[in-house]
Design a protein around this motif. Structure first.
Motif, PDB file in Angstrom:
ATOM      1  N   TYR A  33       0.887  -1.222   0.147  1.00 54.23           N
ATOM      2  CA  TYR A  33       0.073  -0.021  -0.209  1.00 54.23           C
ATOM      3  C   TYR A  33       0.981   1.332  -0.140  1.00 54.23           C
ATOM      4  O   TYR A  33       1.875   1.081   0.293  1.00 54.23           O
ATOM      5  CB  TYR A  33      -0.700  -0.153   1.290  1.00 54.23           C
ATOM      6  CG  TYR A  33      -1.596  -1.281   1.498  1.00 54.23           C
ATOM      7  CD1 TYR A  33      -0.860  -2.361   2.061  1.00 54.23           C
ATOM      8  CD2 TYR A  33      -2.993  -1.270   0.970  1.00 54.23           C
ATOM      9  CE1 TYR A  33      -1.802  -3.333   2.681  1.00 54.23           C
ATOM     10  CE2 TYR A  33      -3.567  -2.457   1.363  1.00 54.23           C
ATOM     11  CZ  TYR A  33      -3.058  -3.552   1.893  1.00 54.23           C
ATOM     12  OH  TYR A  33      -3.726  -4.591   2.340  1.00 54.23           O
ATOM     13  N   TYR A  35       0.168   5.250   1.407  1.00 54.53           N
ATOM     14  CA  TYR A  35      -0.573   6.283   1.996  1.00 54.53           C
ATOM     15  C   TYR A  35       0.089   7.601   2.016  1.00 54.53           C
ATOM     16  O   TYR A  35       1.385   7.636   1.917  1.00 54.53           O
ATOM     17  CB  TYR A  35      -0.780   5.857   3.462  1.00 54.53           C
ATOM     18  CG  TYR A  35      -1.721   4.742   3.694  1.00 54.53           C
ATOM     19  CD1 TYR A  35      -1.255   3.399   3.828  1.00 54.53           C
ATOM     20  CD2 TYR A  35      -3.125   5.034   4.133  1.00 54.53           C
ATOM     21  CE1 TYR A  35      -2.335   2.413   3.960  1.00 54.53           C
ATOM     22  CE2 TYR A  35      -4.054   4.017   4.192  1.00 54.53           C
ATOM     23  CZ  TYR A  35      -3.584   2.523   4.260  1.00 54.53           C
ATOM     24  OH  TYR A  35      -4.293   1.624   4.407  1.00 54.53           O
ATOM     25  N   LEU A  43      -4.138   9.098   7.711  1.00 58.17           N
ATOM     26  CA  LEU A  43      -3.825   8.482   6.714  1.00 58.17           C
ATOM     27  C   LEU A  43      -4.842   8.211   5.480  1.00 58.17           C
ATOM     28  O   LEU A  43      -5.931   7.622   5.735  1.00 58.17           O
ATOM     29  CB  LEU A  43      -3.353   6.868   7.232  1.00 58.17           C
ATOM     30  CG  LEU A  43      -2.244   7.039   7.948  1.00 58.17           C
ATOM     31  CD1 LEU A  43      -2.063   5.781   8.842  1.00 58.17           C
ATOM     32  CD2 LEU A  43      -0.843   7.102   7.399  1.00 58.17           C
ATOM     33  N   LEU A  45      -5.379   6.656   1.670  1.00 57.92           N
ATOM     34  CA  LEU A  45      -4.919   5.549   0.811  1.00 57.92           C
ATOM     35  C   LEU A  45      -4.744   6.030  -0.663  1.00 57.92           C
ATOM     36  O   LEU A  45      -5.561   6.632  -1.267  1.00 57.92           O
ATOM     37  CB  LEU A  45      -5.692   4.204   0.736  1.00 57.92           C
ATOM     38  CG  LEU A  45      -5.235   3.056  -0.135  1.00 57.92           C
ATOM     39  CD1 LEU A  45      -3.842   2.251   0.342  1.00 57.92           C
ATOM     40  CD2 LEU A  45      -6.353   1.915   0.018  1.00 57.92           C
ATOM     41  N   TYR A  48      -2.957   0.473  -4.008  1.00 58.29           N
ATOM     42  CA  TYR A  48      -2.759  -0.669  -3.334  1.00 58.29           C
ATOM     43  C   TYR A  48      -2.538  -1.649  -4.415  1.00 58.29           C
ATOM     44  O   TYR A  48      -2.857  -1.536  -5.511  1.00 58.29           O
ATOM     45  CB  TYR A  48      -3.712  -0.995  -2.293  1.00 58.29           C
ATOM     46  CG  TYR A  48      -5.121  -1.440  -3.002  1.00 58.29           C
ATOM     47  CD1 TYR A  48      -5.996  -0.408  -3.299  1.00 58.29           C
ATOM     48  CD2 TYR A  48      -5.256  -2.780  -3.348  1.00 58.29           C
ATOM     49  CE1 TYR A  48      -7.228  -0.692  -3.989  1.00 58.29           C
ATOM     50  CE2 TYR A  48      -6.587  -2.939  -4.139  1.00 58.29           C
ATOM     51  CZ  TYR A  48      -7.451  -2.088  -4.444  1.00 58.29           C
ATOM     52  OH  TYR A  48      -8.588  -2.442  -4.860  1.00 58.29           O
TER      53      TYR A  48
END
Lengths: 112, 118
Positions: A33, A35, A43, A45, A48
């Motif tokens: 991932y 972030y 956080l 995203l 991913y």
């Protein structure tokens, strides 16, 4: 290497330049991932990858791209950096949903 | 949809006081995991605990304890006899197996900044 290695640790980048943040893990984790962490926003995203060869978009993918050519590496590319991409970037990996994440130490990026 | 709420943005206490950080979650999954992470001023993210949805026993680790209550969808974190070194941002997170198209993703709370004054 033990865990996740991110490089560089910090970078000052001119707007419009291309930049790749590197992330390498040695735990053979399937999922990885990216972030970003901004003050007051927690956080978020970016992208991913559940397994080598696959990637997916997270909450804030615009302006970023990723690739996952193998299990260990998951680079994040900013094609043309903008000041709003100034942030701390964390790479993480997970071997299973029940084990949570292992995080890298972060890359502090400043776009000027 | 899955969601994690940490309603306390910032908490400030005097050293040696007990403090509880709240975490409320939403999920339709029957099998899920809950996590707490610590982010000290140095910036790294440190794993503290994982709890699966079938284990409601409270957990204690030194001065840290966690209270998991499925009836209220809460997974609260208590620090007993707080110390200055406990000052950090604490994140609660949820991982469910069925709702997500990816079974590895964590849903994160916004974090609670804990300030321990000497």
């Amino acid at each position: 290497i033990a865990g996740i290695t991110q490089a560089p640790t910090s970078q000052i980048l001119a707007a419009g330049r291309r930049m790749t943040l590197r992330c390498t893990q040695d735990m053979r984790h399937n999922a990885m991932y990216w972030y970003r962490q901004d003050l007051g926003l927690g956080l978020r995203l970016i992208h991913y990858s559940n397994t080598a060869g696959t990637t997916g978009k997270g909450e804030v993918p615009d302006g970023y791209s990723v690739s996952r050519a193998n299990t260990d590496d998951f680079p994040l590319t900013l094609a043309s950096a903008v000041p709003s991409q100034t942030s701390v970037y964390f790479c993480a990996s997970s071997g299973d949903s029940g084990f949570g994440y292992t995080f890298g130490s972060g890359t502090r990026l400043t776009v000027v | 949809a899955q969601k994690v709420t940490q309603a306390q943005t910032e908490i400030s206490v005097v050293e040696k006081e007990d403090v509880t950080l709240d975490c409320v979650y939403e999920t339709r999954d029957t099998t899920y995991y809950l996590f707490w992470y610590k982010q000290p001023p140095s910036g790294e993210l440190v794993f503290l605990i994982r709890r699966n949805s079938f284990d409601e026993q409270n957990e204690i680790s030194g001065r840290y304890s966690w209270n998991f209550q499925k009836s209220t969808s809460s997974f609260n974190f208590t620090i007993t006899a707080s110390q200055v070194v406990d000052s950090a941002v604490y994140f609660c997170a949820l991982s469910g197996l069925e709702e997500m198209d990816s079974n590895y993703q964590l849903i994160w709370g916004a974090g609670t900044k804990l300030i321990i004054k000497p």
